[in-house]
Design an enzyme around this catalytic site. Structure first.
Site, PDB file in Angstrom:
ATOM      1  N   LYS A 191       0.812  -1.218   0.000  1.00 32.71           N
ATOM      2  CA  LYS A 191       0.000   0.000   0.000  1.00 32.71           C
ATOM      3  C   LYS A 191       0.841   1.261   0.000  1.00 32.71           C
ATOM      4  O   LYS A 191       0.434   2.280  -0.548  1.00 32.71           O
ATOM      5  CB  LYS A 191      -0.944   0.018   1.210  1.00 32.71           C
ATOM      6  CG  LYS A 191      -2.159  -0.869   1.046  1.00 32.71           C
ATOM      7  CD  LYS A 191      -3.251  -0.447   2.007  1.00 32.71           C
ATOM      8  CE  LYS A 191      -4.480  -1.336   1.862  1.00 32.71           C
ATOM      9  NZ  LYS A 191      -5.554  -0.919   2.771  1.00 32.71           N
ATOM     10  N   LYS A 249      -4.052  -9.882  -6.890  1.00 32.78           N
ATOM     11  CA  LYS A 249      -5.238 -10.107  -6.079  1.00 32.78           C
ATOM     12  C   LYS A 249      -6.314  -9.069  -6.422  1.00 32.78           C
ATOM     13  O   LYS A 249      -6.000  -7.895  -6.619  1.00 32.78           O
ATOM     14  CB  LYS A 249      -4.831  -9.959  -4.601  1.00 32.78           C
ATOM     15  CG  LYS A 249      -5.862 -10.364  -3.604  1.00 32.78           C
ATOM     16  CD  LYS A 249      -5.435  -9.944  -2.210  1.00 32.78           C
ATOM     17  CE  LYS A 249      -5.493  -8.437  -2.065  1.00 32.78           C
ATOM     18  NZ  LYS A 249      -5.568  -7.946  -0.686  1.00 32.78           N
ATOM     19  N   LYS A 304      -9.667  -3.314  -4.109  1.00 33.87           N
ATOM     20  CA  LYS A 304     -10.350  -2.041  -4.323  1.00 33.87           C
ATOM     21  C   LYS A 304      -9.439  -1.041  -5.013  1.00 33.87           C
ATOM     22  O   LYS A 304      -9.860  -0.313  -5.904  1.00 33.87           O
ATOM     23  CB  LYS A 304     -10.770  -1.439  -2.977  1.00 33.87           C
ATOM     24  CG  LYS A 304     -11.883  -2.190  -2.290  1.00 33.87           C
ATOM     25  CD  LYS A 304     -12.081  -1.676  -0.865  1.00 33.87           C
ATOM     26  CE  LYS A 304     -12.935  -2.647  -0.072  1.00 33.87           C
ATOM     27  NZ  LYS A 304     -12.989  -2.325   1.355  1.00 33.87           N
TER      28      LYS A 304
HETATM   29  P1  AMP Z   1     -10.489  -5.243   2.501  1.00 33.04           P
HETATM   30  O1  AMP Z   1     -11.182  -4.983   1.236  1.00 33.04           O
HETATM   31  O2  AMP Z   1      -9.007  -5.177   2.374  1.00 33.04           O
HETATM   32  O3  AMP Z   1     -11.034  -4.438   3.665  1.00 33.04           O
HETATM   33  O4  AMP Z   1     -10.771  -6.766   2.853  1.00 33.04           O
HETATM   34  C1  AMP Z   1     -11.951  -7.214   3.494  1.00 33.04           C
HETATM   35  C2  AMP Z   1     -11.970  -8.724   3.576  1.00 33.04           C
HETATM   36  O5  AMP Z   1     -12.033  -9.296   2.256  1.00 33.04           O
HETATM   37  C3  AMP Z   1     -10.734  -9.358   4.228  1.00 33.04           C
HETATM   38  O6  AMP Z   1     -11.127 -10.484   4.996  1.00 33.04           O
HETATM   39  C4  AMP Z   1      -9.906  -9.783   3.059  1.00 33.04           C
HETATM   40  O7  AMP Z   1      -9.056 -10.851   3.374  1.00 33.04           O
HETATM   41  C5  AMP Z   1     -10.968 -10.213   2.063  1.00 33.04           C
HETATM   42  N1  AMP Z   1     -10.478 -10.055   0.686  1.00 33.04           N
HETATM   43  C6  AMP Z   1     -10.066  -8.910   0.101  1.00 33.04           C
HETATM   44  N2  AMP Z   1      -9.683  -9.126  -1.173  1.00 33.04           N
HETATM   45  C7  AMP Z   1      -9.856 -10.455  -1.390  1.00 33.04           C
HETATM   46  C8  AMP Z   1      -9.637 -11.311  -2.528  1.00 33.04           C
HETATM   47  N3  AMP Z   1      -9.173 -10.827  -3.681  1.00 33.04           N
HETATM   48  N4  AMP Z   1      -9.924 -12.627  -2.401  1.00 33.04           N
HETATM   49  C9  AMP Z   1     -10.410 -13.117  -1.246  1.00 33.04           C
HETATM   50  N5  AMP Z   1     -10.630 -12.367  -0.140  1.00 33.04           N
HETATM   51  C10 AMP Z   1     -10.356 -11.056  -0.207  1.00 33.04           C
END
Ligand code: AMP
Ligand code: TRP
Length: 332
Positions: free
Chosen positions: A116, A198, A201
């Site tokens: 990040k 991956k 967002k």
């Molecule tokens: P975040 O969007 O970073 O706040 O992530 C929120 C949740 O979604 C966390 O538990 C992450 O591990 C999961 N997550 C985010 N991106 C992915 C992805 N590409 N595949 C699977 N899980 C994800």
């Protein structure tokens, strides 16, 4: 029915940074929904984590309500504790104390920080660097047993265990040691435009074809999948390359099929058939969520009452832990 006190505690959270995508749904939210009756759950909207990178204030307020509505629309039951992190000041207070027991070297090793901050390391906020301490506080405040997340969060949970252990050793039993709960299916959904990366967002902001958002309509979902990167082979062959593997992974997670069944279903099929079938499955899963989301967002006042009510109920739990820690380190 078991009483809440005999169930093990689950805590998880997502940032209200907008653009919730299929990775968030398949890697996190869907698993919370499926296991919710087995555990005593706390689901958090981690707005303090979100401000570690610049946010538009009005958008942050909107995204906070959006995320709460998506939680409920995805099937989180109203009786589960769902709250906004900043509504309970103990999170920030415990985070500070933990930061004083976490060596800089541990934080420097965090891959999420490296990703990040990127080349902007010197300019990124101190909050972004300290982010895992706040996440540790979230988890430790509630004597959490399990943390259901996607694969990318494993390292943060390990750091949480490390600081908990370090403080337990020094001060006696202060914290319960949490375990990550990472499902085999859907833990790492990749970008449609680039299956080496991956689904995230931040990448979605630069490339509209990168991610399917939970609130995308059917036409857009079809269009994005139709453009998804595949392999140089003329049809689906196993072992497939990363693009096709990612589509198969999305499909098997969403339909709960196993790999052999999915491989058999698509081997020898043209990519257009694979993409169309994946689109059908994604649309079928997301459409009812989108309908409920719209109903819930039509009454923001009720949603706010729900969030504030949960924060009020959780505050005494968080404060009990915080006071225990304050006492141990000599702050009370
Ligand atoms: P975040 O969007 O970073 O706040 O992530 C929120 C949740 O979604 C966390 O538990 C992450 O591990 C999961 N997550 C985010 N991106 C992915 C992805 N590409 N595949 C699977 N899980 C994800
Ligand atoms: N860091 C997590 C993410 O980006 C969000 C998060 C914050 C979290 N606090 C948490 C997840 C506590 C689980 C438990 O996905």
């Amino acid at each position: 029915m078991q009483s809440a006190t005999t169930k093990l505690r689950v805590f998880s959270g997502i940032q209200p940074s907008g653009g919730l995508h299929l990775g968030n749904y398949l890697g996190a939210i869907r698993n919370w929904v499926r296991n919710q009756d087995k555990y005593d759950n706390i689901f958090c909207i981690v707005d303090l984590h979100t401000i570690t990178v610049p946010q538009d204030p009005a958008a942050l307020r909107e995204n906070t309500l959006d995320l709460a509505a998506v939680y409920l629309a995805s099937g989180i039951k109203r009786e589960q504790a769902m709250f906004v992190q900043s509504h309970i000041p103990a999170h920030a207070e415990l985070a500070w104390i933990l930061e004083c027991f976490i060596p800089m070297g541990w934080l420097e090793r965090m891959t999420q920080f490296k990703e990040k901050s990127g080349r902007e390391r010197e300019r990124s906020s101190a909050g972004l660097f300290a982010y895992p301490a706040l996440m540790a506080a979230d988890i430790l405040l509630y004597d959490t047993n399990y943390v259901p997340v996607g694969e990318d969060q494993r390292q943060h949970i390990e750091l949480t265990r490390d600081v908990a252990q370090r403080m337990n050793q020094r001060f006696g039993q202060l914290f319960v040691l949490p375990e990550p709960m990472i499902q085999a299916a859907g833990a790492r959904i990749m970008g449609l435009d680039d299956p080496q990366k991956k689904m995230s967002k931040s990448l979605a902001a630069d490339s509209p074809g990168h991610a399917i958002f939970i609130l995308d309509g059917p036409d857009l979902i079809r269009k994005k999948l139709a453009r998804a990167q595949t392999d140089a082979q003329p049809e689906v062959r196993i072992p497939a390359g990363p693009g096709v593997t990612n589509l198969l992974e999305i499909y098997r997670t969403i339909t709960d099929k196993d790999w052999p069944a999915v491989e058999q279903e698509f081997t020898g099929k043209p990519y257009s058939v694979l993409k169309g079938t994946v689109a059908d499955a994604v649309i079928e899963a997301l459409t009812p969520i989108q309908q409920r989301y719209r109903e819930i967002r039509a009454d923001d006042a009720a949603l706010m009452r729900h969030l504030h009510g949960a924060a009020e109920r959780l505050t005494p739990i968080a404060e009990t832990t915080l006071h225990r820690v304050q006492q141990a380190v000599g702050l009370r």
